[in-house]
Design a protein around this motif. Structure first.
Motif, PDB file in Angstrom:
ATOM      1  N   LYS A   1       0.796  -1.224   0.000  1.00 32.02           N
ATOM      2  CA  LYS A   1       0.000   0.000   0.000  1.00 32.02           C
ATOM      3  C   LYS A   1       0.831   1.277   0.000  1.00 32.02           C
ATOM      4  N   SER A   2       2.150   1.135  -0.044  1.00 32.96           N
ATOM      5  CA  SER A   2       2.961   2.352  -0.014  1.00 32.96           C
ATOM      6  C   SER A   2       4.196   2.280  -0.894  1.00 32.96           C
TER       7      SER A   2
ATOM      8  N   CYS B   1       3.614  -8.741   1.694  1.00 29.48           N
ATOM      9  CA  CYS B   1       3.783  -7.297   1.893  1.00 29.48           C
ATOM     10  C   CYS B   1       3.092  -6.788   3.146  1.00 29.48           C
ATOM     11  N   VAL B   2       2.103  -7.518   3.629  1.00 32.61           N
ATOM     12  CA  VAL B   2       1.361  -7.073   4.804  1.00 32.61           C
ATOM     13  C   VAL B   2       2.106  -7.426   6.084  1.00 32.61           C
ATOM     14  N   THR B   3       2.521  -8.694   6.199  1.00 30.26           N
ATOM     15  CA  THR B   3       3.205  -9.131   7.417  1.00 30.26           C
ATOM     16  C   THR B   3       4.711  -8.923   7.344  1.00 30.26           C
TER      17      THR B   3
ATOM     18  N   LEU C   1       2.449  -0.568  -5.305  1.00 33.67           N
ATOM     19  CA  LEU C   1       1.105  -0.046  -5.065  1.00 33.67           C
ATOM     20  C   LEU C   1       0.253   0.039  -6.333  1.00 33.67           C
ATOM     21  N   PRO C   2       0.763   0.615  -7.452  1.00 41.14           N
ATOM     22  CA  PRO C   2      -0.080   0.686  -8.660  1.00 41.14           C
ATOM     23  C   PRO C   2      -0.505  -0.690  -9.160  1.00 41.14           C
ATOM     24  N   LYS C   3       0.353  -1.692  -9.015  1.00 40.96           N
ATOM     25  CA  LYS C   3       0.004  -3.039  -9.462  1.00 40.96           C
ATOM     26  C   LYS C   3      -1.102  -3.618  -8.583  1.00 40.96           C
TER      27      LYS C   3
END
Length: 293
Positions: free
Chosen positions: A123-124, A261-263, A128-130
């Motif tokens: 998300k940053s 990417c989240v964890t 992000l665009p993908k």
């Protein structure tokens, strides 16, 4: 096998550039599978395409013209639209138009331009665009297939600034394993799974592949006979060059196909989970690909 589970039959690609688009075209042709190549009217790169191959169909169309793209896809009864447009040079907007056209034409699967490290949940960062585009595909009801492969083997010298410095430069220790896969194998893998796997195995799926799991330090050892390997705090490159950022990501394992990417964690088994769909294939290592063995 039901009709809905029969493998896809008709394919098109937008963005047949030299890095991954052209290899994808070549991979389909090597399987004797027809593929429609969408080319912008202003494109000057068609000379690199194998135009003499009877399975290659070339169509000039404005990527910004949704009705025109849709009519073309419908006329050729396209099942799968593959995007290999460059997101660095305006491809984000082009993909949205392609998605709208695919929806209107009844395309059954959209393969967005990924071909790198995982982007779901980013998300940053650069992904992000993908990730936003994948969410857009879901919002308009187009099934998608996201393919992660880590870094291309062929880009390893670029990442280590070999050409600019004459050395193999590593930011930090370079001891964290990441994923690397050759360009031809990424293209051949995609052509293979799209023409053999049932739609239920591919629709709304992330496929994660890994040709080789290794560290930059291990790669540096391959270059050592001809290049000095140096560990640095930063790459001596012009402002705006993002290779230092990429290496920093690799230092924590974010270059792995199994990265979340989240964890912000890596799963080595997940990183090569998609390899099983190419049963019996022997994956090449970077030494073989770059002629360093």
């Amino acid at each position: 096998m039901s009709a809905s589970e029969a493998p896809y039959k008709s394919f098109a690609i937008a963005g047949a550039g030299p890095h991954i688009g052209l290899p994808i075209v070549q991979a389909f042709l090597a399987l004797n599978v027809p593929i429609l190549v969408l080319v912008r009217p202003t494109s000057t790169s068609t000379s690199t395409l194998p135009l003499a191959d009877p399975n290659l169909k070339l169509a000039h169309v404005d990527y910004a013209d949704t009705p025109a793209v849709s009519a073309l896809l419908r006329a050729h009864s396209v099942d799968v639209l593959i995007s290999a447009v460059s997101l660095v040079t305006g491809g984000v907007g082009a993909q949205t138009v392609l998605a709208d056209a695919a929806r209107d034409a009844g395309v059954r699967l959209f393969v967005p331009s990924e071909y790198g490290t995982p982007t779901r949940g980013d998300k940053s960062g650069a992904g992000l665009p993908k990730d936003q585009f994948a969410e857009y595909l879901t919002s308009i009801g187009i099934p998608w297939l996201r393919l992660y492969c880590g870094l291309f083997h062929e880009f390893v010298p670029w990442l280590a600034a070999v050409e600019e410095t004459g050395k193999f430069l590593i930011v930090g220790k370079g001891e964290t394993p990441n994923s690397f896969t050759s360009i031809p194998e990424v293209a051949q893998y995609l052509a293979h799974v799209l023409t053999t796997a049932p739609p239920s195995r591919l629709a709304n799926t992330e496929l994660r592949i890994e040709g080789q799991r290794a560290t930059l330090a291990q790669f540096g050892a391959l270059f050592a006979p001809s290049r000095t390997v140096a560990h640095v705090d930063a790459l001596p490159l012009p402002a705006g060059d993002f290779r230092g950022f990429v290496q920093a990501k690799f230092e924590i394992g974010a270059g792995s196909s199994g990265w979340d990417c989240v964890t912000e964690t890596d799963d080595a088994e997940l990183a090569r989970s998609g390899n099983a769909l190419w049963e019996g294939h022997r994956w090449a290592g970077v030494g073989e690909v770059l002629g360093l063995q």
